[in-house]
Design an enzyme around this catalytic site. Sequence first.
Site, mmCIF file in Angstrom:
data_model
loop_
_atom_site.group_PDB
_atom_site.id
_atom_site.type_symbol
_atom_site.label_atom_id
_atom_site.label_comp_id
_atom_site.label_asym_id
_atom_site.label_seq_id
_atom_site.Cartn_x
_atom_site.Cartn_y
_atom_site.Cartn_z
ATOM 1 N N ARG A 170 25.175 30.343 0.842
ATOM 2 C CA ARG A 170 25.927 29.145 1.491
ATOM 3 C C ARG A 170 26.046 28.193 0.330
ATOM 4 N NH1 ARG A 170 25.383 32.916 4.847
ATOM 5 N NH2 ARG A 170 24.513 32.631 6.903
ATOM 6 N N MET B 193 18.044 32.995 2.248
ATOM 7 C CA MET B 193 19.545 32.756 1.961
ATOM 8 C C MET B 193 19.483 31.354 1.121
ATOM 9 S SD MET B 193 21.528 31.163 5.374
ATOM 10 C CE MET B 193 20.196 30.501 6.162
ATOM 11 N N PRO B 194 20.075 31.774 0.166
ATOM 12 C CA PRO B 194 20.651 30.512 -0.996
ATOM 13 C C PRO B 194 21.365 29.735 -0.386
ATOM 14 C CG PRO B 194 20.858 32.867 -2.095
ATOM 15 C CD PRO B 194 20.623 32.993 -0.456
ATOM 16 N N ILE B 195 21.214 28.334 -0.738
ATOM 17 C CA ILE B 195 22.201 27.307 -0.232
ATOM 18 C C ILE B 195 22.226 26.522 -1.338
ATOM 19 C CG2 ILE B 195 22.609 25.199 1.127
ATOM 20 C CD1 ILE B 195 20.551 26.606 3.130
ATOM 21 N N GLN C 238 25.135 36.023 2.605
ATOM 22 C CA GLN C 238 23.960 35.315 2.611
ATOM 23 C C GLN C 238 24.006 34.147 1.724
ATOM 24 O OE1 GLN C 238 21.437 38.617 1.420
ATOM 25 N NE2 GLN C 238 20.000 37.756 3.075
#
Length: 82
Positions: A40, A1-3, A38
């Site tokens: 964020r 999950m890239p933030i 996914q």
Amino acid sequence: MPIIEFHLLEGRTTEQKRRLCNAVTDTVVEVLGVRREQVRILIHNLPPENFSIAGVTAADRAAAAGPTEKIAATTNDEGISS
């Protein structure tokens, strides 16, 4: 999950932030091969007194600039504030 986090000076419109989020999400999906759900994105709005370059705050730079210089110093070629 890239933030992904952005630290921006205050002054962007809600529409500008929406466009930023959509464009960044599209790029992350394409490059990393993840689902949109996914991705964020966190946007931190900073007041000009909390951002400095070379020890001078953005607030002090704006106060020292003339009216024309203030506009040029805070917008890019597309008229988006920095």
